[in-house]
Scaffold this motif. Structure first.
Motif, short mmCIF file in Angstrom:
data_model
loop_
_atom_site.label_atom_id
_atom_site.label_comp_id
_atom_site.label_asym_id
_atom_site.label_seq_id
_atom_site.Cartn_x
_atom_site.Cartn_y
_atom_site.Cartn_z
N THR A 233 50.80 86.20 119.93
CA THR A 233 51.06 87.25 118.95
C THR A 233 50.49 88.59 119.40
O THR A 233 51.08 89.65 119.14
CB THR A 233 50.47 86.87 117.59
N LEU A 234 49.35 88.55 120.07
CA LEU A 234 48.78 89.80 120.58
C LEU A 234 49.55 90.32 121.80
O LEU A 234 49.66 91.53 122.01
CB LEU A 234 47.31 89.60 120.95
N GLY A 235 50.09 89.39 122.59
CA GLY A 235 50.81 89.80 123.79
C GLY A 235 52.17 90.41 123.51
O GLY A 235 52.68 91.20 124.32
N ILE A 236 52.77 90.05 122.37
CA ILE A 236 54.09 90.59 122.05
C ILE A 236 54.03 92.09 121.86
O ILE A 236 54.91 92.84 122.32
CB ILE A 236 54.67 89.90 120.80
N SER A 237 53.00 92.57 121.17
CA SER A 237 52.88 94.01 120.96
C SER A 237 52.73 94.75 122.28
O SER A 237 53.34 95.80 122.50
CB SER A 237 51.70 94.31 120.03
N SER A 238 51.92 94.21 123.19
CA SER A 238 51.77 94.84 124.51
C SER A 238 53.07 94.82 125.30
O SER A 238 53.40 95.79 125.99
CB SER A 238 50.68 94.12 125.31
N ALA A 239 53.82 93.72 125.18
CA ALA A 239 55.10 93.62 125.89
C ALA A 239 56.10 94.64 125.36
O ALA A 239 56.86 95.24 126.13
CB ALA A 239 55.65 92.21 125.76
N ILE A 240 56.14 94.84 124.05
CA ILE A 240 57.06 95.82 123.47
C ILE A 240 56.70 97.23 123.93
O ILE A 240 57.57 98.04 124.27
CB ILE A 240 57.05 95.71 121.93
N LEU A 241 55.41 97.54 123.95
CA LEU A 241 54.98 98.85 124.43
C LEU A 241 55.32 99.04 125.91
O LEU A 241 55.75 100.13 126.32
CB LEU A 241 53.48 99.02 124.21
N VAL A 285 57.94 105.96 115.96
CA VAL A 285 57.31 105.32 114.79
C VAL A 285 57.65 103.84 114.74
O VAL A 285 56.80 103.00 114.41
CB VAL A 285 57.76 106.04 113.51
N ALA A 286 58.89 103.48 115.07
CA ALA A 286 59.30 102.07 115.05
C ALA A 286 58.47 101.25 116.05
O ALA A 286 58.02 100.14 115.74
CB ALA A 286 60.79 101.96 115.36
N ILE A 287 58.27 101.78 117.25
CA ILE A 287 57.47 101.08 118.26
C ILE A 287 56.04 100.91 117.76
O ILE A 287 55.44 99.83 117.89
CB ILE A 287 57.50 101.84 119.59
N ALA A 288 55.49 101.96 117.17
CA ALA A 288 54.11 101.89 116.68
C ALA A 288 53.98 100.89 115.54
O ALA A 288 53.00 100.12 115.49
CB ALA A 288 53.66 103.28 116.22
N VAL A 289 54.95 100.85 114.63
CA VAL A 289 54.87 99.94 113.49
C VAL A 289 54.96 98.48 113.95
O VAL A 289 54.19 97.62 113.50
CB VAL A 289 55.99 100.25 112.48
N VAL A 290 55.88 98.18 114.87
CA VAL A 290 56.01 96.80 115.35
C VAL A 290 54.77 96.38 116.13
O VAL A 290 54.26 95.25 115.95
CB VAL A 290 57.27 96.67 116.23
N ALA A 291 54.26 97.25 116.98
CA ALA A 291 53.04 96.92 117.73
C ALA A 291 51.88 96.68 116.79
O ALA A 291 51.09 95.73 116.97
CB ALA A 291 52.72 98.02 118.72
N LEU A 292 51.75 97.52 115.76
CA LEU A 292 50.67 97.35 114.79
C LEU A 292 50.83 96.05 114.00
O LEU A 292 49.85 95.34 113.76
CB LEU A 292 50.64 98.55 113.84
N LEU A 296 48.12 93.05 113.91
CA LEU A 296 47.50 92.58 112.67
C LEU A 296 47.68 91.07 112.51
O LEU A 296 46.75 90.36 112.13
CB LEU A 296 48.09 93.31 111.48
N CYS A 297 48.88 90.58 112.82
CA CYS A 297 49.11 89.13 112.73
C CYS A 297 48.27 88.37 113.74
O CYS A 297 47.69 87.32 113.43
CB CYS A 297 50.60 88.83 112.95
N GLY A 298 48.18 88.91 114.96
CA GLY A 298 47.39 88.24 115.98
C GLY A 298 45.91 88.20 115.64
O GLY A 298 45.25 87.17 115.81
N ARG A 299 45.36 89.30 115.13
CA ARG A 299 43.95 89.32 114.74
C ARG A 299 43.69 88.36 113.58
O ARG A 299 42.63 87.71 113.53
CB ARG A 299 43.54 90.74 114.36
N THR A 300 44.62 88.28 112.66
CA THR A 300 44.45 87.36 111.53
C THR A 300 44.51 85.91 111.99
O THR A 300 43.73 85.07 111.53
CB THR A 300 45.52 87.62 110.47
N VAL A 301 45.42 85.60 112.89
CA VAL A 301 45.49 84.24 113.43
C VAL A 301 44.20 83.89 114.15
O VAL A 301 43.67 82.78 114.02
CB VAL A 301 46.71 84.11 114.38
N GLU A 302 43.65 84.84 114.92
CA GLU A 302 42.37 84.60 115.58
C GLU A 302 41.26 84.32 114.57
O GLU A 302 40.45 83.41 114.75
CB GLU A 302 41.98 85.83 116.42
N ALA A 303 41.22 85.10 113.49
CA ALA A 303 40.18 84.93 112.48
C ALA A 303 40.31 83.60 111.76
O ALA A 303 39.30 82.96 111.42
CB ALA A 303 40.22 86.08 111.48
N VAL A 304 41.55 83.14 111.54
CA VAL A 304 41.75 81.86 110.85
C VAL A 304 41.40 80.69 111.75
O VAL A 304 40.74 79.73 111.33
CB VAL A 304 43.21 81.75 110.36
#
Length: 313
Positions: A233-241, A285-292, A296-304
């Motif tokens: 989940t964290l890698g997808i945002s980096s790949a999109i960027l 803005v679309a790129i920034a929103v998807v990356a964010l 957020l999903c990746g950090r939450t998965v890590e915390a859970v």
């Protein structure tokens, strides 16, 4: 002479008793339910998940929402570089095409490339990390030195080199991102593999005759999958960027519409110097929103999956 006693017939299995497969499915359902109960306590994770659900639904329904002819240059409905209006809420591009339609259609390519590139990167990193952590000794030394070489090299520079050498297509971008961004996953998975193989049940599996393949696939891999999921989940945002950067540099597929490609078209049309902000802002803005959202999903998965990590934040 006593008559011989006949052996009792084997009794049929009691249908009321649960089978091994049903118990396994019950445990999986309980794990998913427990994961969701903990996940939904994080507002940031819910926000990211809702944003991703909306964007993914828009990408899937793009042919119905905007139609396939939105990419056509010869049948553009407007004039070049029109400002936002009722007919074109986000204005038009240099060919007179609706930027809103292009933005919706471009989400398909950006999300697809991000998902495939992240999946390839995590698959390579997981394979390398599990092998290095399981075998150890000189195998691990050689593999990790190669990993360190990839780690110190700039990912974007390597991706640009691969995208320049190979043919310009979506698959080239996927391969260029995937084969250059796996070292971080490999190091994390290796550390987790070493921690898993130090547990007593791994020694029991070896004592009972379990081979390398059995230990890696049945014991190690299931225990590192939560880490792999969070890393994906964290890698997808980096790949999109990265995909947007390659497209902006003119190294993407020129025949498809993507958010990075829209930024490249805006740069070529002189939108920065001429003040046509509506050409630059929506894809950015679309790129920034998807990356964010993915972050957020990746950090939450890590915390859970790692309560200690969640407690320290």
């Amino acid at each position: 002479m006593t008559p011989e006693k006949t052996p009792p017939l084997p009794s049929a299995p009691d249908p009321a008793l649960p089978t091994a497969s049903s118990l396994a499915w019950t445990r999986r359902r309980d794990s998913v339910a427990r994961f969701w109960r903990q996940y939904r306590t994080h507002r940031s994770g819910l926000f990211g998940l809702a944003a991703l659900a909306l964007i993914s639904l828009t990408a899937l329904l793009a042919p119905l929402l905007v139609g396939d002819d939105v990419r056509s240059v010869t049948h553009a409905p407007g004039t070049a570089l029109e400002s936002p209006s009722g007919a074109f809420p986000l204005g038009t591009d240099q060919f007179g095409r609706s930027l809103l339609g292009l933005l919706v259609w471009g989400s398909r390519i950006s999300l697809t490339v991000g998902l495939l590139a992240a999946a390839l990167s995590v698959a390579i990193g997981t394979l390398v990390g599990v092998i290095a952590g399981h075998y150890g000794r000189w195998y691990s030394t050689v593999i990790m030195r190669i990993t360190d070489w990839f780690l110190v090299m700039p990912t974007l520079v390597l991706a640009i080199v691969l995208a320049t050498v190979m043919s310009r297509s979506i698959w080239t971008v996927v391969v260029a991102i995937g084969v250059t961004s796996w070292p971080t996953t490999a190091r994390l998975v290796r550390a987790q593999t070493i921690a898993v193989e130090s547990r007593p049940y791994i020694e029991r599996a070896r004592a009972l005759g379990g081979g390398h393949r059995h230990i890696m696939t049945r014991h190690v891999l299931p225990n590192v999958m939560p880490l792999v999921l969070a890393q994906t989940t964290l890698g997808i945002s980096s790949a999109i960027l990265t995909e947007a950067t390659l497209a902006f540099l003119g190294l993407g597929d020129p025949t498809v519409v993507s958010w990075g490609g829209l930024l490249q078209d805006a740069r070529e049309a002189g939108a920065v110097s001429s003040g046509h902000w509506w050409y630059l802002a929506p894809p950015g803005v679309a790129i920034a929103v998807v990356a964010l959202a993915f972050t957020l999903c990746g950090r939450t998965v890590e915390a859970v999956l790692n309560p200690k990590l969640g407690a320290t934040r």
